[in-house]
Design an enzyme around this catalytic site. Sequence first.
Site, mmCIF file in Angstrom:
data_model
loop_
_atom_site.group_PDB
_atom_site.id
_atom_site.type_symbol
_atom_site.label_atom_id
_atom_site.label_comp_id
_atom_site.label_asym_id
_atom_site.label_seq_id
_atom_site.Cartn_x
_atom_site.Cartn_y
_atom_site.Cartn_z
ATOM 1 N N LYS A 1 0.832 -1.209 0.000
ATOM 2 C CA LYS A 1 0.000 0.000 0.000
ATOM 3 C C LYS A 1 0.867 1.260 0.000
ATOM 4 O O LYS A 1 0.563 2.245 -0.670
ATOM 5 C CB LYS A 1 -0.944 0.026 1.225
ATOM 6 C CG LYS A 1 -2.214 -0.765 1.012
ATOM 7 C CD LYS A 1 -3.332 -0.342 1.967
ATOM 8 C CE LYS A 1 -4.060 0.920 1.519
ATOM 9 N NZ LYS A 1 -5.321 1.147 2.292
ATOM 10 N N LYS B 1 2.139 11.259 5.287
ATOM 11 C CA LYS B 1 2.653 10.231 6.201
ATOM 12 C C LYS B 1 3.058 8.978 5.416
ATOM 13 O O LYS B 1 4.125 8.394 5.661
ATOM 14 C CB LYS B 1 1.586 9.864 7.238
ATOM 15 C CG LYS B 1 2.082 8.929 8.331
ATOM 16 C CD LYS B 1 0.934 8.344 9.136
ATOM 17 C CE LYS B 1 0.101 7.424 8.264
ATOM 18 N NZ LYS B 1 -1.060 6.829 8.943
#
Lengths: 295, 295, 295, 295
Positions: A170, A238
């Site tokens: 991911k 992030k």
Amino acid sequence: MEVGFLGLGIMGKAMAANLLRHGFRVTVWNRTIAKCQELVALGATVGDTPASVVSKCRYTIAMLSDPSAALSVVFDKDGVLEQIESGKGYVDMSTVDATTSAKISEAVKQKGGAFLEAPVSGSKKPAEDGQLVILAAGDKALYDGMVPAFDVLGKKSFFLGEIGNGAKMKLVVNMIMGSMMNSLSEGLCLADKSGLSPQTLLDVLDLGAIANPMFKMKGPTMLKGTYNPAFPLKHQQKDMRLALGLGDENAVSMPVSAAANEAFKKARSLGLGDLDFSAVYEVVKGAGGSASGQA
Amino acid sequence: MEVGFLGLGIMGKAMAANLLRHGFRVTVWNRTIAKCQELVALGATVGDTPASVVSKCRYTIAMLSDPSAALSVVFDKDGVLEQIESGKGYVDMSTVDATTSAKISEAVKQKGGAFLEAPVSGSKKPAEDGQLVILAAGDKALYDGMVPAFDVLGKKSFFLGEIGNGAKMKLVVNMIMGSMMNSLSEGLCLADKSGLSPQTLLDVLDLGAIANPMFKMKGPTMLKGTYNPAFPLKHQQKDMRLALGLGDENAVSMPVSAAANEAFKKARSLGLGDLDFSAVYEVVKGAGGSASGQA
Amino acid sequence: MEVGFLGLGIMGKAMAANLLRHGFRVTVWNRTIAKCQELVALGATVGDTPASVVSKCRYTIAMLSDPSAALSVVFDKDGVLEQIESGKGYVDMSTVDATTSAKISEAVKQKGGAFLEAPVSGSKKPAEDGQLVILAAGDKALYDGMVPAFDVLGKKSFFLGEIGNGAKMKLVVNMIMGSMMNSLSEGLCLADKSGLSPQTLLDVLDLGAIANPMFKMKGPTMLKGTYNPAFPLKHQQKDMRLALGLGDENAVSMPVSAAANEAFKKARSLGLGDLDFSAVYEVVKGAGGSASGQA
Amino acid sequence: MEVGFLGLGIMGKAMAANLLRHGFRVTVWNRTIAKCQELVALGATVGDTPASVVSKCRYTIAMLSDPSAALSVVFDKDGVLEQIESGKGYVDMSTVDATTSAKISEAVKQKGGAFLEAPVSGSKKPAEDGQLVILAAGDKALYDGMVPAFDVLGKKSFFLGEIGNGAKMKLVVNMIMGSMMNSLSEGLCLADKSGLSPQTLLDVLDLGAIANPMFKMKGPTMLKGTYNPAFPLKHQQKDMRLALGLGDENAVSMPVSAAANEAFKKARSLGLGDLDFSAVYEVVKGAGGSASGQA
């Protein structure tokens, strides 16, 4: 096939409903029990606690909102750990960090159970349509056993090897996505300042070799300056930070991603972190403080 | 509708044939006259010189290989300029630089003619299938008159305003494409070094929001290390340089494109300039000198 | 003034000797007791253990090789903690990470003692000459008490506020240094490839507004391709990573440092991590695998 | 030794005065003749035109404000070309682009004269003190003949080979300078946002291995937000663009300089182009539109 299902939020409800519609017997549990009613109407049974669901079912799927919920359902009183054992499998499809996933994996395995992390790519609509992309990692035999369920929940599932690889995959995808969002932003800005219509650029892009759903969906809202947070910019940043960190561990030099990351950081410093990640367009435009457009 | 057609290379032949198939009367000319035969078989008439084609036709299209050919056909003896006049239109669909285009435009207009630059996006196959994307700029009335022909040649045509805008639009698109190729390269490399399968990354990408034909087409050949030059890296780098230059003129800061450009320059310095632009993957991998893979 | 001194490595020995030469009474301790002899000849007293040194002296300085030695001297049996108390100060001048420093600080303060972290900039020669730069943080009163000693050890000392600020200041300085090393490398390479003499560039630089000791010292060895590790590249890259991480926490966008960091990472991936940080020049030259020059 | 001197602006006047003070016989010319008086008081002779100066002197130096003045003095009526001939040398110390320099060089050589481009590094004060750095290129014999004059005008002169190399060397130096200015800006900003005093960072830097006059001079004014243009940001950015272009020609990948260039472009887009190049600090701070501080 019988499965347990823990967590009936937007995603979980859609997924459990899909399983029921395809003939699975499903025992559901949710912290707020009222949310189970809709699924009972579709044929679901209700479990009192995570432990009782696991006790009843060979396979239990969890789809929870965040790492703390994911940990709580496993480790708290009446949690998964109390009933998991050899011959049973636990599949966490929540999006959690590597540490959380490793912690759950270890605990489940110590009890003799099998564990699979299986975060998904796709949100509400793909969940309802059974069109998720499933990034599974951990116990291969459990993965094989879950294939019939994954076939219902997603358009495609992948087995990626050891625990942690689902989260890593991911990160890599999101890193590419973040760089592409910067590329689009730079292109739109260059078009605009060079006397070309940014809208026409979007039209041209959509007809060529780099046409993609993200450009098609985000482009028009970026031109309007509306950034309703489908994927908040601070989360995108992030993920880029974590992906760059992964690159650092493995000595992979990634200057384009690094430049994109700095643009997202600039956006954060301008207070755009809670808007959609496409708000990085504001940084490229250089609009600075005033330009935190919201629909 | 009757049109002249100058230049029967791979692209031009396919385009002229399309026009004939759709009922246009077409008078063709090519430097090597033999190449006209195939089109005569499809119903074309042959013109002796560019001038005679222009003399006969209200609209003349040119599709030539490079700027020097584009200039020669207009300015040389028996060239377009000798017959262009008020009421006639000249449409150059070749890919040329802004200076060349401006030079032709000025000369044609001085003779009273109308001019349109109309570079295309798409190569042999789209040309044969009438699926080009046409980026036209210059004389709006001429554009309007050309629409029936453009509808046959392309899936879509755009009128982009003043001369030069067609070339600029191509630069912006190619700049985004170049950055995306770097993003993909970095992602593939990160996957590989982090213990994930790059092929699986391609599969996952192809199912998500950033799926696009370029990733699908180039990804597998990159993993094989074969870089047959569909679009040579040195041309991609030149386009990025020109796009960054355009940004410099207009004070548009584009750090991600700049980082991508430096990677393409590194590739050139390693001798990869004549390979496909996807060979920038070799730079990201850091393979250096030895890694100039060719099929 | 009386001080204790723990750790007589290259740095510590030079520093303790300086204190003695300037009339300080010094009680020294070292894990290998033999190393104390040289200082006894200069007038030092020897302590049996860290605890006994602290017991005897109001102020104790430590200069140890790494975090584990710094922790051991404090927390082990016969360590600093056993005797530190209200009215006594402990000053750790070792270069350690923020966590180590915080741990020691907390433990010393819990015993009622005062603590100062005081990492230095400068190596053997400046230590011998009393020309260190001292980056102190923690207890201000203790700093004030230490000024006479710092005046002997360094050409300048700074009090930077709360614990951790000494380490942070070093990171910021090293980040700037790392970017500058890249700038120099790019300039040398550009000169060389443009037909200018890199040596002449060094000569020109040394006469102008950006002349600095690092360019003067490293430039000539870089041109020779010798990279004896005064400051290993992998440590430089680690400091850039940490500095960029500090920037991430505080939403500071630093694209130039990020680009420099990626170049150092590329150097690591080519196996240059143990050479001097100036070996990033090899990456800029693009020499790749073969170019890991060593004297 | 006798020399002609064309152009008595701030720089030229100081330089000609230096030559007179060191016993050179100097024949001066200036477009505004009144400016010659000050030098006549120091012993200079006045020439009526550039041509008459060249006619009288074996060596003629020019120090003019820009390329158009440099060309005018050579090519206009009564210009240098009318009298330059075999046995005479013309030395242009103005800062001009490569094309201008090449044009003058060719014309002078065609007349049989010798030519040297000799741009300087350093402004008013170094000119007065004879502390310029002279970057000469072109005719080596002429350079050798000029050494006595260069010894008076500068602290050091370099002969860099063929025409154009003087300008190139300045570009390389300015490119490094521009990157360093970005590094400093990023460091100051990181210090500030991390709870460290930027002023203390300047103090620490000034004591270490990367201490340099530019940091010392610009640092304090940057912290005050005053950017009186000693070297305008738009000129710095132009030099970085040209240096990157030189790198492009020679396939030198320079990602750190490229990132710095994009920051300067961002500064231009925010309207800071006419301030000192240190105003790039405002971009790093992210202050955007409002922050165009001026003393």
